[in-house]
Design an enzyme around this catalytic site. Structure first.
Site, mmCIF file in Angstrom:
data_model
loop_
_atom_site.group_PDB
_atom_site.id
_atom_site.type_symbol
_atom_site.label_atom_id
_atom_site.label_comp_id
_atom_site.label_asym_id
_atom_site.label_seq_id
_atom_site.Cartn_x
_atom_site.Cartn_y
_atom_site.Cartn_z
ATOM 1 N N ASP A 164 0.839 -1.203 0.000
ATOM 2 C CA ASP A 164 0.000 0.000 0.000
ATOM 3 C C ASP A 164 0.876 1.255 0.000
ATOM 4 O O ASP A 164 0.367 2.373 -0.138
ATOM 5 C CB ASP A 164 -1.006 -0.010 1.168
ATOM 6 N N SER A 165 2.193 1.076 0.083
ATOM 7 C CA SER A 165 3.112 2.200 -0.139
ATOM 8 C C SER A 165 2.887 2.792 -1.524
ATOM 9 O O SER A 165 3.324 3.909 -1.804
ATOM 10 C CB SER A 165 4.565 1.732 0.020
ATOM 11 N N ASP B 174 -1.081 -6.187 -0.178
ATOM 12 C CA ASP B 174 -1.453 -5.533 1.079
ATOM 13 C C ASP B 174 -2.956 -5.324 1.164
ATOM 14 O O ASP B 174 -3.594 -4.917 0.178
ATOM 15 C CB ASP B 174 -0.795 -4.149 1.156
ATOM 16 N N LYS C 34 -1.215 -9.425 2.937
ATOM 17 C CA LYS C 34 -0.473 -8.938 4.122
ATOM 18 C C LYS C 34 -1.362 -7.949 4.850
ATOM 19 O O LYS C 34 -2.055 -7.144 4.217
ATOM 20 C CB LYS C 34 0.843 -8.273 3.718
ATOM 21 N N GLU D 218 9.150 -4.069 10.762
ATOM 22 C CA GLU D 218 9.541 -2.755 10.215
ATOM 23 C C GLU D 218 10.025 -1.845 11.324
ATOM 24 O O GLU D 218 9.366 -1.665 12.350
ATOM 25 C CB GLU D 218 8.350 -2.117 9.470
HETATM 26 O O1 KIV Z 1 3.508 -1.157 1.693
HETATM 27 C C1 KIV Z 1 4.690 -1.508 1.763
HETATM 28 O O2 KIV Z 1 5.519 -1.160 0.916
HETATM 29 C C2 KIV Z 1 5.097 -2.347 2.883
HETATM 30 C C3 KIV Z 1 6.539 -2.677 2.994
HETATM 31 C C4 KIV Z 1 7.297 -1.491 3.410
HETATM 32 C C5 KIV Z 1 6.780 -3.820 3.882
HETATM 33 O O3 KIV Z 1 4.293 -2.725 3.669
#
Ligand code: KIV
Length: 273
Positions: free
Chosen positions: A49-50, A88, A118, A186
């Site tokens: 979700d980044s 995510d 995730k 993290e």
């Molecule tokens: O959304 C993301 O990129 C993440 C990673 C930083 C683990 O959750």
């Protein structure tokens, strides 16, 4: 088996079995070309979700929607063949309870073909993780700094220092006990990350944690130098594509203004050759 030797994507159980072995390699991906670029090297790719911050310019991950995750998940799925794809669950799509989480996780997997989801959270999410796993949804957990909780955590700070370490250890143990096949750690102090890695039976995937974790993940735009709004301490830049790209665009602009582009090799003759 190493990612480069593999022809088909690993399953969550294969990732689980990598505990304590050759470190697990993973990166985030949001688009088909980027997924294709990393497919042969990664054991799994994460549609993180980044994406909201990295590709959409959002100030945090909180504005990311199910629709965005489905669209980027479908794009990544077209680019992976030998890496497992994990996706995510966005903020607000699972925290209400196990039934909501199941509905949205099933939707993400059905629409994108992801092999696992995730979600963020430790002890508080254990019941939900167990519910999903019991119903056929492999779950990767994410503890420590959980960016979707930035407003209650009070910022993007290191988690688990001092007395808070016990709670973080309990989070990691709870998600493992609930059936998660791996857990992202993290922004966790190195010593604690090593202790957790030794204590839980599932692989730990570090980001700002420790080289002693069972695997590592980075946001691909961070490590390629494409995301330049800020650079976290845990990011190692393997390239400076942002700088290279800016220089290329400046060269193009100069060429256009000087009528150097397009050149004779880029245009078409009036008659077919
Ligand atoms: O959304 C993301 O990129 C993440 C990673 C930083 C683990 O959750």
């Amino acid at each position: 088996m190493s990612a480069t030797a593999r022809k088909t994507a690993p399953l969550p159980d294969d990732i689980r079995a990598m505990k304590g072995g050759t470190p697990i390699v993973s990166l985030t991906a949001y688009t088909t070309p980027m997924a294709q670029m990393m497919d042969a090297q990664c054991d799994f790719v994460l549609v993180g979700d980044s994406v909201g911050m990295v590709l959409h310019g959002l100030p945090s991950t909180l504005g990311v929607t199910m629709e965005m995750m489905v669209m980027h998940g479908q794009a990544v799925a077209r680019g992976v063949r030998s890496a497992m794809m994990v996706i995510d669950m966005p903020f607000g799509s699972y925290e209400e309870g196990p039934a909501q989480a199941f509905r949205n996780a099933a939707h993400l997997m059905r629409e994108t073909g992801a092999g696992a989801v995730k979600l963020e959270g430790g002890v508080a999410m254990a019941e939900t993780i167990a519910f999903l796993v019991a119903r056929g949804i492999p779950v990767m957990a994410h503890v420590g700094l959980t960016p979707q909780s930035v407003n209650t955590l009070g910022g993007y700070t290191v988690q688990g220092r001092g007395a808070a370490g016990a709670a973080l250890m309990a989070d990691a143990q709870a998600v493992a006990q609930a059936g998660a096949f791996a857990v992202v750690l993290e922004k966790v102090p190195q010593g604690l990350a090593d202790e957790i890695t030794g204590a839980v039976p599932i692989p730990t995937i570090g980001i700002g944690a420790s080289a002693g974790c069972d695997g590592q993940i980075l946001v691909v735009d961070d490590m390629l130098g494409l995301f330049t709004a800020f650079k976290a301490k845990f990011v190692k830049r393997y390239a400076e594509l942002g700088i290279t790209g800016e220089a290329a665009i400046a060269a193009y602009a100069e060429d256009v203004r000087a009528r150097r582009f397009p050149g004779p090799e880029h245009v078409f003759a009036d008659a077919a050759p």
